[in-house]
Design an enzyme around this catalytic site. Sequence first.
Site, PDB file in Angstrom:
ATOM      1  N   GLU A 179      -6.453   5.265   5.647  1.00  0.00           N
ATOM      2  CA  GLU A 179      -5.028   5.275   6.033  1.00  0.00           C
ATOM      3  C   GLU A 179      -4.298   5.982   4.913  1.00  0.00           C
ATOM      4  O   GLU A 179      -4.138   5.427   3.829  1.00  0.00           O
ATOM      5  CB  GLU A 179      -4.503   3.843   6.178  1.00  0.00           C
ATOM      6  CG  GLU A 179      -5.151   3.035   7.275  1.00  0.00           C
ATOM      7  CD  GLU A 179      -4.775   3.518   8.657  1.00  0.00           C
ATOM      8  OE1 GLU A 179      -3.925   4.425   8.779  1.00  0.00           O
ATOM      9  OE2 GLU A 179      -5.348   3.002   9.627  1.00  0.00           O
ATOM     10  N   CYS A 228       4.432   5.096   3.814  1.00  0.00           N
ATOM     11  CA  CYS A 228       3.653   6.209   4.370  1.00  0.00           C
ATOM     12  C   CYS A 228       4.249   6.682   5.686  1.00  0.00           C
ATOM     13  O   CYS A 228       4.098   7.843   6.061  1.00  0.00           O
ATOM     14  CB  CYS A 228       2.222   5.758   4.584  1.00  0.00           C
ATOM     15  SG  CYS A 228       2.103   4.238   5.527  1.00  0.00           S
ATOM     16  N   LYS A 237     -10.414  -4.364  -3.703  1.00  0.00           N
ATOM     17  CA  LYS A 237      -9.946  -3.736  -4.943  1.00  0.00           C
ATOM     18  C   LYS A 237      -8.470  -3.385  -4.731  1.00  0.00           C
ATOM     19  O   LYS A 237      -8.134  -2.321  -4.247  1.00  0.00           O
ATOM     20  CB  LYS A 237     -10.757  -2.468  -5.210  1.00  0.00           C
ATOM     21  CG  LYS A 237     -10.854  -2.054  -6.663  1.00  0.00           C
ATOM     22  CD  LYS A 237      -9.538  -1.804  -7.367  1.00  0.00           C
ATOM     23  CE  LYS A 237      -8.905  -0.465  -7.091  1.00  0.00           C
ATOM     24  NZ  LYS A 237      -7.577  -0.313  -7.727  1.00  0.00           N
ATOM     25  N   GLU A 263       4.400  14.769   0.389  1.00  0.00           N
ATOM     26  CA  GLU A 263       4.904  13.402   0.467  1.00  0.00           C
ATOM     27  C   GLU A 263       5.578  13.056  -0.863  1.00  0.00           C
ATOM     28  O   GLU A 263       4.963  13.149  -1.921  1.00  0.00           O
ATOM     29  CB  GLU A 263       3.725  12.466   0.713  1.00  0.00           C
ATOM     30  CG  GLU A 263       4.141  11.053   0.992  1.00  0.00           C
ATOM     31  CD  GLU A 263       2.944  10.148   1.217  1.00  0.00           C
ATOM     32  OE1 GLU A 263       1.989  10.206   0.428  1.00  0.00           O
ATOM     33  OE2 GLU A 263       2.982   9.378   2.181  1.00  0.00           O
TER      34      GLU A 263
HETATM   35  P1  NAD Z   1      -3.487   5.853  -4.611  1.00  0.00           P
HETATM   36  O1  NAD Z   1      -4.302   6.717  -3.726  1.00  0.00           O
HETATM   37  O2  NAD Z   1      -3.136   6.350  -5.949  1.00  0.00           O
HETATM   38  O3  NAD Z   1      -4.211   4.454  -4.857  1.00  0.00           O
HETATM   39  C1  NAD Z   1      -4.592   3.602  -3.810  1.00  0.00           C
HETATM   40  C2  NAD Z   1      -5.737   2.715  -4.275  1.00  0.00           C
HETATM   41  O4  NAD Z   1      -6.879   3.527  -4.531  1.00  0.00           O
HETATM   42  C3  NAD Z   1      -5.446   1.967  -5.574  1.00  0.00           C
HETATM   43  O5  NAD Z   1      -6.015   0.683  -5.508  1.00  0.00           O
HETATM   44  C4  NAD Z   1      -6.161   2.824  -6.606  1.00  0.00           C
HETATM   45  O6  NAD Z   1      -6.509   2.113  -7.776  1.00  0.00           O
HETATM   46  C5  NAD Z   1      -7.389   3.253  -5.820  1.00  0.00           C
HETATM   47  N1  NAD Z   1      -8.064   4.465  -6.329  1.00  0.00           N
HETATM   48  C6  NAD Z   1      -7.548   5.463  -7.076  1.00  0.00           C
HETATM   49  N2  NAD Z   1      -8.501   6.387  -7.352  1.00  0.00           N
HETATM   50  C7  NAD Z   1      -9.636   5.964  -6.743  1.00  0.00           C
HETATM   51  C8  NAD Z   1     -10.962   6.499  -6.629  1.00  0.00           C
HETATM   52  N3  NAD Z   1     -11.314   7.659  -7.210  1.00  0.00           N
HETATM   53  N4  NAD Z   1     -11.872   5.811  -5.907  1.00  0.00           N
HETATM   54  C9  NAD Z   1     -11.538   4.662  -5.290  1.00  0.00           C
HETATM   55  N5  NAD Z   1     -10.300   4.104  -5.363  1.00  0.00           N
HETATM   56  C10 NAD Z   1      -9.364   4.749  -6.072  1.00  0.00           C
HETATM   57  O7  NAD Z   1      -2.194   5.479  -3.770  1.00  0.00           O
HETATM   58  P2  NAD Z   1      -0.940   4.637  -4.248  1.00  0.00           P
HETATM   59  O8  NAD Z   1      -0.121   5.504  -5.146  1.00  0.00           O
HETATM   60  O9  NAD Z   1      -1.370   3.302  -4.727  1.00  0.00           O
HETATM   61  O10 NAD Z   1      -0.164   4.432  -2.860  1.00  0.00           O
HETATM   62  C11 NAD Z   1       0.694   5.379  -2.317  1.00  0.00           C
HETATM   63  C12 NAD Z   1      -0.021   6.223  -1.274  1.00  0.00           C
HETATM   64  O11 NAD Z   1      -0.557   5.392  -0.255  1.00  0.00           O
HETATM   65  C13 NAD Z   1       0.904   7.184  -0.542  1.00  0.00           C
HETATM   66  O12 NAD Z   1       0.292   8.448  -0.428  1.00  0.00           O
HETATM   67  C14 NAD Z   1       1.066   6.565   0.827  1.00  0.00           C
HETATM   68  O13 NAD Z   1       1.373   7.451   1.856  1.00  0.00           O
HETATM   69  C15 NAD Z   1      -0.249   5.919   1.036  1.00  0.00           C
HETATM   70  N6  NAD Z   1      -0.122   4.849   2.010  1.00  0.00           N
HETATM   71  C16 NAD Z   1      -0.667   5.013   3.256  1.00  0.00           C
HETATM   72  C17 NAD Z   1      -0.512   4.022   4.215  1.00  0.00           C
HETATM   73  C18 NAD Z   1      -1.104   4.143   5.591  1.00  0.00           C
HETATM   74  O14 NAD Z   1      -1.299   3.117   6.214  1.00  0.00           O
HETATM   75  N7  NAD Z   1      -1.397   5.320   6.091  1.00  0.00           N
HETATM   76  C19 NAD Z   1       0.191   2.868   3.905  1.00  0.00           C
HETATM   77  C20 NAD Z   1       0.742   2.733   2.628  1.00  0.00           C
HETATM   78  C21 NAD Z   1       0.552   3.731   1.696  1.00  0.00           C
END
Ligand code: NAD
Length: 477
Positions: free
Chosen positions: A244, A278, A169, A381
């Site tokens: 992550e 991140c 997804k 963040e």
């Molecule tokens: P997000 O949490 O908004 O979304 C990530 C994914 O989760 C998307 O595909 C989204 O549609 C899905 N999602 C949202 N709500 C959900 C739910 N209730 N159940 C299941 N899936 C759901 O994050 P984002 O804005 O897309 O990405 C940015 C974030 O990702 C930042 O906080 C960043 O730090 C983190 N990030 C972490 C890493 C790592 O490896 N630690 C790497 C890159 C980004």
Amino acid sequence: MHDIDTIYIDGRFVTPHGTELFDLHNPATGAVTGRVRLADEEDARTAIAAAKRAFPTFSRTGKAERIALLHRLGDAVAARRDDLLDAVIDEYGAPVSRAAFMVDHPVNVLREAAELLADYPFVRRMGTAEVRMEPLGVAGLITPWNSNAGFICGKLAAALAAGCTAVIKPSEMSARQTQIVTEALHAAGLPPGLFNIVTGRGDRVGAAISSHPDVAKISFTGSTATGKAILRAAADTLKRVTLELGGKSPTIILDDADLSRAIPLAVSAAFMNSGQACIAGTRLLAPRSRLATIEALTKAAVEAVRAGDPRDPETTVGPMVSRTQWERVQRYIRIGMEEGAVLLAGGEGRPEGRLDGTEGWFVRPTLFTGVRNDMTIAREEIFGPVLSIIPYEDEEEAIAIANDTVYGLQAYVLSGDTARARRVADRIVAGRVLINSLAHDPKAPFGGFKQSGIGREYGSFGLDAFLEPKSLLGEGV
Ligand code: NAD
């Protein structure tokens, strides 16, 4: 216009059951560049059923077969490099200087998984027992927008290497990149059902995957808030979960650091991926004894950062991915000023000059000083190019400030004395600590302490996360 109206289930591109249309944008202009038809819960269930059907046969395949398959996938993604490069720039706004990494990384992770698999011990002897590492089952792989192809391929590579089948997804905001990756993976000609890709909303498709009883494993990359929601949803069926999540990484400049090397490195650590990373080093811990010099040098370095057109090879900070993300960064800059931080460079609004006439979601690379570690901009963040200088008195205080965060993903220690830097690094609570470097090693585990996540990706730890040990004891073992 890029109109995307299919998802990928059971080896075929199919029309989603979901009917919602979602606009895709070019963040450098704000213009709508396409539309994606989103999957819904019904599509998620169909995809899970396909992955479940494929699992019994695939889970019994041997190493050689999986290695060959991973190479086929790697070659197929490599063949679409130019298309992917274009999409990463147009849809995500990645500067060309960064985009090359973003299109090579997905290929590399597939090839690295093949290499890892060759030496991975699936069968081990422990005491009198034979321990077999068994694939968990159907894996739900949920990814963010900030390195879409890399996350899809990295998670899929580990799942397939382990013998799991997958439902992916991806973020709805990177549908064009997903489409190219999906076409590439399809071209590799794998048996149907091994991987299924359903782009849809997180609270619908993501939530359906996270709670479905036929999904054994979730591997998620994204925000800490979503990670917690997934963990709750997965609890009822006791899924294995790798998360992550976010970070607020410290960059500690020790008082003996060579500043001509340390400052450029600190600024690169903060602004990598336009600050939408991140692992960004967003808290710059500076010794008070050298504060004025560090402030002056960092200000000059931040002012020299080229923010703007992602197709300009000198650009290192491109636009934010969306209007929401742009507004979020603006809000944090305002909060920084309201809470008393001193603005040294950048600030609210768009960068001047080069971008006249565009409505793109460009932000000004921003530097604050006089930041205390209890201020909002030091705790939360931001996910944009905003760097905060936090002064410290001595090494002990630097370590305390570095560790005073709910996160623990990555840290940077910069010093002229590597033995000293090593001693400091040993006391930092983070999944990765980089000494005088921005190095990455795909064989080393990656992941966070504390609220930066659960579990690890990459290398053998990443593979372990899709497997469960099973002990055989007694006669014939
Ligand atoms: P997000 O949490 O908004 O979304 C990530 C994914 O989760 C998307 O595909 C989204 O549609 C899905 N999602 C949202 N709500 C959900 C739910 N209730 N159940 C299941 N899936 C759901 O994050 P984002 O804005 O897309 O990405 C940015 C974030 O990702 C930042 O906080 C960043 O730090 C983190 N990030 C972490 C890493 C790592 O490896 N630690 C790497 C890159 C980004």
